[in-house]
Design a protein around this motif. Structure first.
Motif, PDB file in Angstrom:
ATOM      1  N   LEU A 287      22.738   6.004  22.217  1.00 32.10           N
ATOM      2  CA  LEU A 287      22.741   4.855  23.116  1.00 32.10           C
ATOM      3  C   LEU A 287      22.856   3.592  22.283  1.00 32.10           C
ATOM      4  O   LEU A 287      22.067   3.386  21.351  1.00 32.10           O
ATOM      5  N   THR A 288      23.816   2.754  22.612  1.00 28.77           N
ATOM      6  CA  THR A 288      23.961   1.482  21.930  1.00 28.77           C
ATOM      7  C   THR A 288      24.247   0.407  22.961  1.00 28.77           C
ATOM      8  O   THR A 288      24.560   0.709  24.123  1.00 28.77           O
ATOM      9  N   PHE A 289      24.119  -0.840  22.564  1.00 25.44           N
ATOM     10  CA  PHE A 289      24.345  -1.955  23.470  1.00 25.44           C
ATOM     11  C   PHE A 289      25.572  -2.743  23.031  1.00 25.44           C
ATOM     12  O   PHE A 289      25.676  -3.145  21.864  1.00 25.44           O
ATOM     13  N   ASP A 290      26.476  -2.944  23.981  1.00 25.27           N
ATOM     14  CA  ASP A 290      27.599  -3.850  23.768  1.00 25.27           C
ATOM     15  C   ASP A 290      28.339  -3.553  22.469  1.00 25.27           C
ATOM     16  O   ASP A 290      28.506  -4.430  21.607  1.00 25.27           O
ATOM     17  N   ALA A 291      28.799  -2.319  22.319  1.00 25.72           N
ATOM     18  CA  ALA A 291      29.525  -1.932  21.109  1.00 25.72           C
ATOM     19  C   ALA A 291      30.735  -2.834  20.902  1.00 25.72           C
ATOM     20  O   ALA A 291      31.435  -3.189  21.856  1.00 25.72           O
TER      21      ALA A 291
ATOM     22  N   CYS B 278      25.807 -16.706  25.808  1.00 22.52           N
ATOM     23  CA  CYS B 278      25.127 -15.423  26.023  1.00 22.52           C
ATOM     24  C   CYS B 278      25.753 -14.381  25.102  1.00 22.52           C
ATOM     25  O   CYS B 278      26.928 -14.039  25.256  1.00 22.52           O
ATOM     26  N   ALA B 279      24.990 -13.900  24.144  1.00 20.07           N
ATOM     27  CA  ALA B 279      25.472 -12.877  23.218  1.00 20.07           C
ATOM     28  C   ALA B 279      24.389 -11.815  23.062  1.00 20.07           C
ATOM     29  O   ALA B 279      23.218 -12.147  22.901  1.00 20.07           O
ATOM     30  N   SER B 280      24.788 -10.571  23.098  1.00 21.27           N
ATOM     31  CA  SER B 280      23.808  -9.490  23.016  1.00 21.27           C
ATOM     32  C   SER B 280      23.004  -9.549  21.727  1.00 21.27           C
ATOM     33  O   SER B 280      21.803  -9.269  21.716  1.00 21.27           O
ATOM     34  N   PHE B 281      23.665  -9.929  20.626  1.00 24.47           N
ATOM     35  CA  PHE B 281      22.996  -9.906  19.325  1.00 24.47           C
ATOM     36  C   PHE B 281      23.132 -11.248  18.620  1.00 24.47           C
ATOM     37  O   PHE B 281      24.243 -11.730  18.393  1.00 24.47           O
ATOM     38  N   GLY B 282      21.995 -11.826  18.287  1.00 22.06           N
ATOM     39  CA  GLY B 282      21.980 -13.053  17.516  1.00 22.06           C
ATOM     40  C   GLY B 282      21.690 -12.733  16.060  1.00 22.06           C
ATOM     41  O   GLY B 282      20.528 -12.597  15.663  1.00 22.06           O
ATOM     42  N   LEU B 283      22.732 -12.595  15.246  1.00 19.51           N
ATOM     43  CA  LEU B 283      22.545 -12.282  13.831  1.00 19.51           C
ATOM     44  C   LEU B 283      22.166 -13.537  13.045  1.00 19.51           C
ATOM     45  O   LEU B 283      21.354 -13.474  12.130  1.00 19.51           O
ATOM     46  N   PHE B 284      22.799 -14.657  13.385  1.00 16.43           N
ATOM     47  CA  PHE B 284      22.504 -15.954  12.759  1.00 16.43           C
ATOM     48  C   PHE B 284      22.482 -15.832  11.234  1.00 16.43           C
ATOM     49  O   PHE B 284      21.513 -16.216  10.565  1.00 16.43           O
ATOM     50  N   THR B 285      23.557 -15.287  10.690  1.00 14.85           N
ATOM     51  CA  THR B 285      23.615 -14.980   9.262  1.00 14.85           C
ATOM     52  C   THR B 285      23.615 -16.220   8.372  1.00 14.85           C
ATOM     53  O   THR B 285      23.313 -16.121   7.176  1.00 14.85           O
TER      54      THR B 285
END
Length: 395
Positions: free
Chosen positions: A166-170, A301-308
């Protein structure tokens, strides 16, 4: 609520439920565990192991001084329906190696996942891996002489006995073609984003005259169309990235400009929908162009905020009036610095993940959870009712 529905009382689970939280995702797993324990206490089933105060299975991943490691399970999992949660993006963890502390990379987290699966030793009845950010998901296709890391990782997990991933927003759902005979679900948390956005903003007018959904690039168009459809058929605009294919910078062709396709955004609230924010340069450039076209408010709106590249670049964008709110999920690590930002909204997925686990453990269809049209429409109706009641009070 699905977890309290009578249908759960008339189905048997696949096996005793077990949750394994790898280092870095304990907080999310504890929230998920609390929901499952609460829901199951109120059900009719009372056979051994169904109702527990906690379904967490303790584990450890000790390392030798050389950096080598092993996975250890501290309880029997024979016959269990196991769900292993892993956050490959948690960069806050370190491990000792030759007297130095090394930050954990996605590769380290993935190796830990395989160690725990190896520690299971084939004794579990079924293993499901919940990996919100799919490992190596941006290396999903081949351009020239290069590796296909995501496909290899998926095949490796399946060869070790994993039944479902199960993964989110591949980043590209087509990567599941690497394991066509195994379970793979990529879940887009549209309902959770809509709920969080409506809670945060009380004056949104949900129609095409006042609101628009924006895709920041070609790859996010389908995501943006689904989001707009769930909000009542709002207009969709799209940017496409014009790249300089004569140069390679940091392993990719640099973006020269973002070109816009779509109707006017003047005076409208716009929602930029994407799967992830990395450094943030791309989404800020898109926001800048939207504001130049006289957009009213800009939400991301983004599933993942990496903010690298850190949060300072977003602080400046907010101060410049380019962005009003940034919404990303708690499915991956969120630094205290990120959570402290007043413009940042954390979208909680713990209840959703608990529903997915509960449903799968009972071997029931995930369709109502993967496409929650009714829940979204109910949420929108309540929002509009509150707005109408507020207008009547002011008259």
């Amino acid at each position: 609520m699905a977890a309290e529905n009578d249908e759960f009382s008339h189905t048997l689970p696949v096996g005793p439920l077990g949750l394994v939280a790898l280092p870095g995702c304990e907080e999310l797993a504890e929230r998920v565990d609390a929901y499952l324990a609460m829901w199951r206490k109120g059900r009719e089933q009372d056979f051994n192991g169904y109702k527990k105060d906690s379904y967490m299975i303790e584990n450890s991943l000790p390392r030798f001084g050389s950096g080598e490691a092993k996975g250890v399970l501290n309880a029997s999992v024979r016959g269990d329906d196991l769900y292993i949660l892993v956050d490959i993006c948690n960069y806050s963890l370190t491990y000792p190696m030759y007297g130095k502390e090394n930050p954990m990379s996605p590769d380290d987290h993935f190796q830990n996942l395989k160690r725990i699966i190896a520690a299971v030793g084939g004794k579990a009845k079924r293993i499901t891996v919940i990996m919100p950010f799919l490992y190596e998901s941006r290396q999903h296709k081949r351009s020239g002489r290069e590796s296909l890391d995501c496909a290899l990782a998926l095949q490796e997990l399946v060869s070790m006995g994993v039944s479902c991933i199960l993964t989110f927003d591949a980043h590209d759902p087509r990567v599941q073609n690497a394991i066509p005979l195994s379970g793979f679900e990529t879940i887009v948390p549209t309902y959770q984003f809509i709920k969080a956005l409506l809670r945060t903003e009380k004056d949104l007018q949900l129609d095409s005259q006042h609101m628009m959904i924006i895709s920041p690039d070609e790859g996010a168009v389908g995501r943006a169309i689904y989001f707009s459809t769930m909000l009542g058929g709002l207009d969709v605009g799209m940017f496409y990235k014009r790249r300089d294919y004569t140069r390679v910078v940091n392993g990719k062709n640099p973006i020269v400009a973002h070109e816009f396709l779509g109707s006017s955004v003047a005076g409208k609230d716009v929602v930029i929908v994407d799967d992830m924010i990395a450094s943030g340069e791309s989404v800020i450039d898109v926001a800048k162009q939207l504001k130049a076209r006289n957009a009213r408010k800009v939400f991301v709106c983004a599933s993942f905020g990496l903010f690298t590249a850190g949060m300072e670049i977003f602080d400046q964008a907010v101060n410049d009036g380019l962005i009003n709110k940034i919404l990303t999920t708690n499915a991956i690590y969120q630094s205290p610095e990120t959570l402290a930002r007043p413009y940042y909204v954390s979208v909680d997925l713990s209840k959703y993940i608990a529903l997915l686990i509960d449903t799968m453990n009972h071997d029931m269809s995930l369709e109502p959870l993967l496409n929650p049209v009714d829940k979204i429409q109910t949420r929108l109706a309540k929002y509009k009712e509150k707005q109408e009641a507020k207008k009547n009070e002011m008259r």
